[in-house]
Design a protein around this motif. Structure first.
Motif, PDB file in Angstrom:
ATOM      1  N   ILE A 162       8.130  -8.725  -1.276  1.00 47.01           N
ATOM      2  CA  ILE A 162       6.777  -8.231  -1.011  1.00 47.01           C
ATOM      3  C   ILE A 162       6.295  -7.335  -2.140  1.00 47.01           C
ATOM      4  O   ILE A 162       5.128  -7.381  -2.537  1.00 47.01           O
ATOM      5  CB  ILE A 162       6.751  -7.484   0.340  1.00 47.01           C
ATOM      6  N   VAL A 163       7.192  -6.495  -2.671  1.00 39.74           N
ATOM      7  CA  VAL A 163       6.851  -5.575  -3.767  1.00 39.74           C
ATOM      8  C   VAL A 163       7.839  -5.828  -4.912  1.00 39.74           C
ATOM      9  O   VAL A 163       8.906  -5.199  -4.985  1.00 39.74           O
ATOM     10  CB  VAL A 163       6.916  -4.106  -3.305  1.00 39.74           C
ATOM     11  N   VAL A 201       0.839  -1.203   0.000  1.00 37.82           N
ATOM     12  CA  VAL A 201       0.000   0.000   0.000  1.00 37.82           C
ATOM     13  C   VAL A 201       0.874   1.254   0.000  1.00 37.82           C
ATOM     14  O   VAL A 201       0.659   2.193  -0.774  1.00 37.82           O
ATOM     15  CB  VAL A 201      -0.936   0.002   1.223  1.00 37.82           C
ATOM     16  N   LEU A 202       1.882   1.266   0.885  1.00 37.93           N
ATOM     17  CA  LEU A 202       2.766   2.419   0.981  1.00 37.93           C
ATOM     18  C   LEU A 202       3.601   2.576  -0.289  1.00 37.93           C
ATOM     19  O   LEU A 202       3.789   3.696  -0.797  1.00 37.93           O
ATOM     20  CB  LEU A 202       3.687   2.272   2.201  1.00 37.93           C
ATOM     21  N   ALA A 203       4.088   1.471  -0.816  1.00 38.15           N
ATOM     22  CA  ALA A 203       4.896   1.529  -2.046  1.00 38.15           C
ATOM     23  C   ALA A 203       4.077   2.093  -3.198  1.00 38.15           C
ATOM     24  O   ALA A 203       4.576   2.915  -3.987  1.00 38.15           O
ATOM     25  CB  ALA A 203       5.410   0.137  -2.390  1.00 38.15           C
ATOM     26  N   GLN A 204       2.823   1.674  -3.302  1.00 35.30           N
ATOM     27  CA  GLN A 204       1.971   2.182  -4.370  1.00 35.30           C
ATOM     28  C   GLN A 204       1.779   3.692  -4.254  1.00 35.30           C
ATOM     29  O   GLN A 204       1.819   4.416  -5.255  1.00 35.30           O
ATOM     30  CB  GLN A 204       0.617   1.471  -4.339  1.00 35.30           C
ATOM     31  N   GLU A 205       1.607   4.177  -3.015  1.00 27.70           N
ATOM     32  CA  GLU A 205       1.421   5.610  -2.804  1.00 27.70           C
ATOM     33  C   GLU A 205       2.692   6.382  -3.151  1.00 27.70           C
ATOM     34  O   GLU A 205       2.644   7.443  -3.781  1.00 27.70           O
ATOM     35  CB  GLU A 205       1.009   5.873  -1.351  1.00 27.70           C
ATOM     36  N   LEU A 206       3.844   5.871  -2.743  1.00 26.84           N
ATOM     37  CA  LEU A 206       5.110   6.526  -3.083  1.00 26.84           C
ATOM     38  C   LEU A 206       5.346   6.530  -4.586  1.00 26.84           C
ATOM     39  O   LEU A 206       5.750   7.539  -5.173  1.00 26.84           O
ATOM     40  CB  LEU A 206       6.267   5.833  -2.357  1.00 26.84           C
TER      41      LEU A 206
END
Length: 413
Positions: A293-294, A272-277
């Protein structure tokens, strides 16, 4: 040809005069300087445009620091007014006491004398330095980067004219117009005239000054800053903090460069955080666990953990505990600014107490490490060393102490 010795002598003379000024006289000059900047905005922007044109091939992270706008000039003027509104540290005594021999001793704040600065293409530093050194009673000699030469000369001319209009020596502020490395090297050895040297810029510049200078140096900060997302973090808060610290202005030293995340929340939260960044254009580089994980992350190299990107790049590491996070930060940081996001009070206190950095946060963005945000009006730099000053350096950091002893004929037996 620039005569640094002549500049040093003029600065010393000016510093002696400034050290005797009242706060009211210094404040009047600061206000005149602020007004003069605003009035000269077109000329300042014209000079800056010449610098930007010459630097057009340089990366955006560089030109962002170099660029001036009407709003940025107005901010510099506001900074001078904010400095004028602050208490004058040289009008204060740290403490006073009477000894057994009847001597009355006062520890008084006094200016350092002549401050030298070597910095990169950041024209705002010219104004911040001028304001803070004047208010603290110091003269200053500035050597900015060649890419900002036209901007720095234009700013200095305006400020010097304002000093003269206020009845103060224009030599209180001097800019070296020759940006050669040879002259910078000479400045680093001007021990007869410069009392302290402050480098401000990237890690390479700071390292070069620290290694070469014989003038005493206050080491300011390259910023390899970390955010650790704890297992007890409010994840919505964590997202807001991480995105702000990385994205708001990635070219500055208090932007976050590294993300550490507890394994207990990484599996569900990191995507979720990676997508936002990534939505904000951040390129992510991860350790093996983060990449598993990503998968869209680029594998991080050993060099990544020690790199200050000053760009929309962030390296990500999954850790098994807060202790591991703290150990990693202390091994790789530049002693600048570090943050934990957690709802666990004990975890926050452990982070505050064990992380070795000038500024350590719980549940806040690293972007607040700034003299203006700390209430200092402006800053001369962010010190990452431990002697004399640490963190954002305001007025007090530009003073030292003198012991004034009053007696009545005492002699020592």
């Amino acid at each position: 040809m620039t005569d640094l010795m002549q500049m040093g002598q003029a600065a010393q003379t000016a510093a002696r005069q400034l050290s005797q000024l009242t706060a009211a006289a210094k404040n009047l000059a600061l206000l005149k300087m602020a007004t003069a900047l605003e009035a000269a905005t077109p000329e300042i922007l014209e000079a800056n445009a010449a610098d930007l044109a010459a630097a057009s091939a340089l990366p955006a992270k560089f030109t962002d620091r170099l660029k001036l706008t009407p709003a940025r000039v107005a901010d510099m003027a506001s900074g001078l007014r904010a400095v004028a509104a602050l208490d004058d540290p040289t009008e204060k005594a740290d403490k006073g006491w009477r000894t057994g021999a009847g001597l009355f001793i006062v520890q008084q704040r006094v200016p350092l004398g002549v401050v030298g600065m070597i910095y990169e293409a950041r024209p705002n530093v010219t104004v911040d330095a001028a304001g803070l050194t004047l208010k603290s009673g110091n003269a200053v000699i500035l050597r900015g980067g060649k890419e900002a030469l036209h901007s720095n000369i234009a700013l200095a001319k305006v400020l010097q004219q304002a000093l003269h209009a206020a009845g103060l020596p224009a030599e209180a502020l001097q800019v070296i117009a020759d940006p050669s490395r040879a002259l910078a090297s000479q400045m680093m050895h001007l021990t007869d005239y410069i009392d302290v040297l402050i480098p401000r810029g990237g890690a390479g510049l700071i390292r070069a000054v620290v290694q070469e200078a014989t003038v005493p140096v206050i080491e300011t900060g390259a910023g390899n800053c970390h955010i650790y997302v704890d297992r007890a973090a409010d994840l919505a808060m964590a997202t807001a903090i991480v995105v702000n610290a990385k994205v708001q202005r990635p070219s500055v030293c208090n932007a976050a460069e590294k993300l550490l995340i507890h394994r207990a929340v990484a599996e569900a939260y990191l995507p979720v955080l990676a997508q936002e960044l990534q939505r904000h254009g951040v390129a992510l580089r991860g350790d093996a666990a983060a990449c598993a994980i990503v998968p869209s992350m680029t594998p991080a190299t050993a060099e990544d953990w020690d790199t200050e990107y000053n760009d929309l790049i962030m390296a990500v590491k999954v850790v098994d505990s807060e202790a591991v996070a703290i150990a990693h930060i202390n091994a790789h940081n530049t002693k600048h600014s570090e943050t934990i996001v957690t709802g666990d009070y004990a975890a926050g206190e452990q982070f505050l107490n064990q992380v070795d950095a000038a500024c350590v946060y719980v549940n806040a963005s690293t972007r607040f490490t700034d003299g203006q945000e700390f209430g200092f009006g402006a800053e001369i730099g962010i010190s990452t060393q431990k002697l004399h000053a640490r963190g954002p350096m305001g007025l007090s950091a530009l003073t030292t102490t003198k012991y004034q002893i009053r007696g009545a004929g005492q002699i020592r037996e």
